[in-house]
Enzyme design. Structure first.
Site, PDB file in Angstrom:
ATOM      1  N   SER A 205       0.850  -1.185   0.000  1.00  0.00           N
ATOM      2  CA  SER A 205       0.000   0.000   0.000  1.00  0.00           C
ATOM      3  C   SER A 205       0.895   1.249   0.000  1.00  0.00           C
ATOM      4  O   SER A 205       1.682   1.430  -0.921  1.00  0.00           O
ATOM      5  CB  SER A 205      -0.963  -0.023   1.191  1.00  0.00           C
ATOM      6  OG  SER A 205      -1.996   0.911   1.027  1.00  0.00           O
ATOM      7  N   ASP A 437      -8.570  -6.018  -4.978  1.00  0.00           N
ATOM      8  CA  ASP A 437      -8.196  -4.955  -4.041  1.00  0.00           C
ATOM      9  C   ASP A 437      -9.212  -3.822  -4.114  1.00  0.00           C
ATOM     10  O   ASP A 437      -9.482  -3.271  -5.171  1.00  0.00           O
ATOM     11  CB  ASP A 437      -6.807  -4.434  -4.402  1.00  0.00           C
ATOM     12  CG  ASP A 437      -6.193  -3.582  -3.297  1.00  0.00           C
ATOM     13  OD1 ASP A 437      -6.893  -2.694  -2.771  1.00  0.00           O
ATOM     14  OD2 ASP A 437      -5.013  -3.794  -2.973  1.00  0.00           O
ATOM     15  N   HIS A 475      -7.084  -6.130  -0.362  1.00  0.00           N
ATOM     16  CA  HIS A 475      -6.033  -5.253   0.138  1.00  0.00           C
ATOM     17  C   HIS A 475      -5.474  -5.790   1.447  1.00  0.00           C
ATOM     18  O   HIS A 475      -6.146  -5.780   2.484  1.00  0.00           O
ATOM     19  CB  HIS A 475      -6.593  -3.847   0.350  1.00  0.00           C
ATOM     20  CG  HIS A 475      -5.539  -2.808   0.512  1.00  0.00           C
ATOM     21  ND1 HIS A 475      -4.854  -2.251  -0.541  1.00  0.00           N
ATOM     22  CD2 HIS A 475      -5.021  -2.227   1.624  1.00  0.00           C
ATOM     23  CE1 HIS A 475      -3.987  -1.373  -0.102  1.00  0.00           C
ATOM     24  NE2 HIS A 475      -4.054  -1.344   1.214  1.00  0.00           N
TER      25      HIS A 475
END
Length: 543
Positions: A205, A437, A475
């Protein structure tokens, strides 16, 4: 020491000074001299970017059970002082194990950072059946990227540091990464009287953006990099999030949790079997063409949890479509590709994507993570007015804020696709993203990968970069993804950096459902060919 590591070494006089100062009780080749690090001054000269130096604030011998293994290590906390007295310090931590393997690994952060990632943690999408890096003998380190989060804020969602230019550059431009790396290697050399043979970076991320950033800005600083679900074009994504915040705040546009579940189930039912087997995982998102209008309520008016109103269909379409802005920004970015909500995103964990509450002013903590991120960015990065209503800023027509948006794009969009210097220095890069995601678009990472191939060349790119998209993974394995990805990317990176052996036919595990799949190099995806659907051998990578 490898030839590449010689590029990283500090001048011989500093190495000699470090070894001599440590004295006769200095560390052996594998056990750190912990006591000698307490209150140690970190000279500004060991860092390539401007600081006011730093100091170790604590050094303690720890014994912990890590990955089921009892290990002993020296935990070192330190502050790196800013140039601007009004800026916060960079707080960092280094874990130095007994039985050091002569390697080091830096962890990236997440969101707005503000806390130090645990150096005893695993790499993103790491394996469930192998020790974490510290338990393998790595010296591990990380920092808060140069600011400390307000404890009252949701984790990684405090953007207030953006009011200070040095703190902003430490975080968004990545200056804190190099400062932390340089200071940590100084401490590692003092502890072991030796320089690491290899230095790696791993992050997801924001940490994934940081991973690409170090390869772009400091191509000789790390031998290998693992970048997972990277928010590399941060400003571009923020503009899309701002647009979606406005769309979802419209009367009747926000789909509640029941409707999110309806959408998720409908997408899976429509597209799950396209790869040859129904297993709850959409392996070929590009082949999934679900139309949310199939869920339209009669007359387009909200009639309860079993259908979507016209306003809700519009919101879903906005989230899964590219967002383009009608002006230029200095980074050169022109759009964000949208999110894969129609490709099997996990609506059972809505917090990261839609959230459970529509965006409003003030922004609810139950709204989507990305919407709260936008709110903090507007208040502290863009307008620098904590009382600013973020919904009143229109990313399509920013008016007086356009010049500031353009300036921020040069700091936040880490979009240099020329990784040639990193490749020529011997660096290797493993790039990972989950196909489902809901916070950082996998389409965005695919875009960056294609840019690298265009700039560096396909053959040269294949020599140093592997990119994998994991079907069903979301994610950071948040909540209950359809496929909780786990792969030993660190061992794969070691083999590539140290032995010149790139990953061959890797296999990724689903840590929740105890099944495996081939990890297919983009743009391939795993197609079922018969046999036990829980075994990777029953699938073949195809295009």
């Amino acid at each position: 020491m490898t030839s590449r590591t010689r590029l990283l070494a500090i001048p011989a006089m500093l190495v000699l000074t470090a070894a001599v100062t440590a004295g006769p009780a200095a560390a052996t080749a594998s056990v750190p001299a912990c006591a000698g690090l307490a209150q140690l001054k970190i000279p500004a000269s060991v860092m390539s970017l401007p600081t006011s130096g730093g100091r170790v604030t604590a050094a303690s011998v720890m014994t912990s059970v890590v990955s089921g293994k009892t290990i002993r290590y020296c935990q070192v906390d330190a502050d790196l002082y800013p140039v601007d007295p009004a800026a916060p310090a960079i707080k960092m931590r280094v874990d130095l194990p007994d039985g050091w393997n002569h390697k080091a690994l830096m962890f990236g952060g997440g969101g707005f950072n503000g806390t130090i990632p645990d150096p005893a943690s695993n790499v993103p999408f790491g394996p469930g059946d192998q020790p974490v890096p510290l338990a393998r003998g790595y010296a591990t380190f990380a920092s808060d990227s140069g600011h400390q989060q307000n404890p009252a804020s949701p984790p990684s969602l405090d953007g207030s540091f953006g009011m200070n230019d040095e703190a902003l550059k430490n975080f968004a431009a990545g200056d804190a990464l190099k400062k932390t790396r340089d200071a940590s290697l100084f401490l590692i050399r003092r502890a072991y009287a030796a320089t690491p043979g290899e230095v790696f970076f791993a992050g997801g991320s924001t940490g994934g953006r940081e991973a690409l950033n170090v390869a772009q800005r400091w191509p000789t600083a790390f031998d290998g990099v693992i970048s997972a679900f990277p928010a590399w074009n941060n400003l571009a994504e923020i503009l899309d999030l701002g647009y979606l915040a406005q769309v979802l705040s419209r009367p009747g546009a926000f789909p509640g949790v029941d409707k999110q579940g309806l959408l998720y189930t409908s997408v899976v039912n429509a597209c799950d079997g396209l790869d040859g087997v129904k297993d709850g995982v959409i392996s070929n998102p590009a082949g999934c063409h679900f139309d949310p209008r199939a869920l339209r309520c009669p007359g387009g008016v909200d009639a309860g949890p079993a259908c979507l109103s016209d306003a809700q269909i519009g919101a879903v379409q906005a989230m899964s479509s590219p967002f383009r802005w009608p002006y230029r920004v200095a980074s050169g970015e022109t759009e964000y590709p949208g999110f894969p909500f129609l490709s099997g995103a996990d609506m059972r964990t809505p917090f990261l994507g839609f959230g459970t509450t529509a965006p409003a002013n003030p922004m609810p903590v139950t709204s989507g993570y990305g919407l709260q991120y936008w709110d903090q960015w507007v208040k502290y990065f863009l307008t620098r007015d904590p009382n600013q209503n973020s919904l009143a800023v229109d990313p399509r027509h920013p008016g007086k804020w356009l010049s500031r948006i353009s300036a921020l794009s040069t700091i936040e969009d880490r979009n240099n696709a020329d990784l040639g210097p990193f490749a020529r220095a011997g660096g290797k890069l493993i790039l990972l993203h989950g196909a489902a995601d809901e916070l950082v678009s996998p389409y965005s990472t695919s875009d960056y990968y294609e840019r690298v191939r265009h700039v560096v060349g396909p053959r040269a790119t294949d020599a140093f970069l592997r990119y994998y998209v994991v079907p069903g993974a979301n994610h950071a394995n948040f909540g209950t993804p359809a496929f909780a990805a786990g792969w030993d990317s660190l061992t794969a990176l070691e083999h590539w950096v140290e032995g010149g052996r790139p990953p061959v036919n890797p296999v990724v595990a689903d840590l929740t459902h105890l099944r495996t799949r081939p990890l297919c190099a983009y743009p391939s995806w795993p197609r079922y060919r018969g046999g036990d659907p829980d075994q990777a051998s029953s699938f073949a990578c195809t295009r």
